[in-house]
Design an enzyme around this catalytic site. Structure first.
Site, mmCIF file in Angstrom:
data_model
loop_
_atom_site.group_PDB
_atom_site.id
_atom_site.type_symbol
_atom_site.label_atom_id
_atom_site.label_comp_id
_atom_site.label_asym_id
_atom_site.label_seq_id
_atom_site.Cartn_x
_atom_site.Cartn_y
_atom_site.Cartn_z
ATOM 1 N N GLY A 41 -50.317 60.642 -8.916
ATOM 2 C CA GLY A 41 -49.071 61.376 -9.100
ATOM 3 C C GLY A 41 -48.134 61.368 -7.913
ATOM 4 O O GLY A 41 -46.987 61.818 -8.024
ATOM 5 N N TYR B 201 -56.569 41.721 -12.132
ATOM 6 C CA TYR B 201 -55.801 42.931 -12.419
ATOM 7 C C TYR B 201 -55.625 43.119 -13.930
ATOM 8 O O TYR B 201 -55.864 44.204 -14.460
ATOM 9 C CB TYR B 201 -54.434 42.853 -11.737
#
Length: 376
Positions: free
Chosen positions: A8, A187
């Site tokens: 966050g 990824y």
């Protein structure tokens, strides 16, 4: 309603936290303040300062069960953004990417399965990287999903995508959510695994999961310190340091750049709309921009005299084009991107002009890939 945002303090997470706060949500943030994203001193990080002292903040790591337990207390919604990002780096830091992206997600879902909680929904950040090269059309064989481009072709300067059947050049199509998933990088593999892990476990414990396959997210707040990911930020940092821009391949490779506000709008739709439950959605802009065009636009907007070199070099694991098909998210969730590239890039450049010039570590990242044999 209380929302936990893992990662966050990052680019997407900090902007989402502010948007949720405006809508009346109670927000808690779990973040490890990675040096690669925030630098040596997080107090100088733009995105960390967006959320610092505004929300309940837990400095912790998604690879740690106890950090997850602290963060999940009394949480109703989890938005799981924390991840290692960057296609090139993932090809040689394999254990780290798997440990954080897959292992961290596994710990979250194991806690939700085995321990008391009040979580009602999980939003997981996926990526267009799950598609590999994506969807194309062959004049001979119709719709195809090509494999990664061959080293032998690219050595000759032929960067076009080939039909997996007849090997002739194929035309790119917008890639929809039903397209074949076959990531070309570690990824991308970790992002596919995150999606599938959350969906499988979510169904078994009756906690809805929503996966968002983000295209290339950009905008004010994008890390200017990270030399491994983010074309716009990498080019901007080089320009501000007076360094020339080196373009991979022939410069005609293209990307779907989606503005940060459109991404956070999509996440809010996923939180609030039950039609999103157990679905995966592309989140993009609906337009593709060639990399060479991006470099020229940035050079002009920064009024810079740096040179642009189209090098013919390439990285293993890179795709040629991407453009997300937005039909599904438009029809189910009512999503509509509000920022075209011209508007978004102007906002981004205006923000960069207000920031301190960051050290340009891009050449170091290239040297790393050269040593690993991933940069040709």
């Amino acid at each position: 309603m209380k929302v936990l945002i893992s990662g966050g303090a990052g680019f997407i997470g900090s902007n989402l936290a502010l948007k949720l706060f405006e809508k009346g949500y109670d927000v808690v943030i779990l973040d490890n303040l990675s040096k690669q994203i925030h630098g040596e001193n997080p107090n100088q990080s733009f995105t960390y300062n967006l959320i610092k002292d505004k929300f309940e903040f837990i400095k912790g790591d998604v690879t740690n069960f106890d950090d997850w337990r602290r963060a999940l207390k009394d949480v109703d919604i989890v938005v799981h953004l924390a991840a290692e990002t960057g296609t090139g780096q993932s090809m040689y830091e394999i254990n780290r990417y798997v440990d954080v992206n897959i292992g961290g997600t596994a710990k979250l879902m194991e806690i939700l399965t085995n321990e008391k909680n009040r979580v009602r929904k999980v939003i997981v950040a996926s990526s267009r990287a799950v598609y590999g090269e994506g969807k194309y059309k062959c004049s001979e064989h119709g719709i195809v999903f090509p494999l990664s481009r061959k080293d032998e072709d690219m050595k000759r300067g032929d960067f076009e995508v080939k039909c997996p059947i007849c090997r002739q050049n194929v035309d790119m199509l917008p890639t929809d959510e039903e397209a074949k998933l076959h990531p070309e990088s570690v990824y991308g593999y970790t992002k596919q695994s995150q999606e599938e892990l959350c969906m499988i476990v979510g169904r078994s414990i009756n906690i809805p999961v929503v996966a968002f396959r983000f295209q290339n997210v950009y905008g004010p707040g994008q890390s200017l310190k990270n030399p491994y990911t983010g074309i716009l930020s990498i080019f901007s940092t080089r320009i501000k340091n007076g360094n020339d821009i080196n373009i991979f391949e022939d410069g005609l490779e293209s990307r779907d750049f989606v503005y940060i506000d459109d991404v956070t709008d999509a996440i809010v739709l996923g939180i609030e709309n039950d039609k999103a439950n157990f679905e995966a959605f592309n989140v993009g802009s609906g337009e593709k921009i060639e990399v060479l065009s991006i470099a020229k636009i940035l050079k002009e907007k920064y009024n810079s005299d740096v040179k642009i070199h189209v090098t013919g070099n390439y990285r293993l694991g890179d795709i040629r084009h991407n453009l997300g098909d937005l039909t599904k998210i438009r029809s189910l969730l009512g999503y509509e991107p509000k920022f075209n590239f011209d508007k978004g890039i102007t906002n981004f450049v205006d923000w960069v002009e207000e920031q301190a010039i960051e050290k340009d570590n891009y050449e170091n990242s290239i040297e790393e890939m050269k040593r690993k044999g991933l940069y040709k």
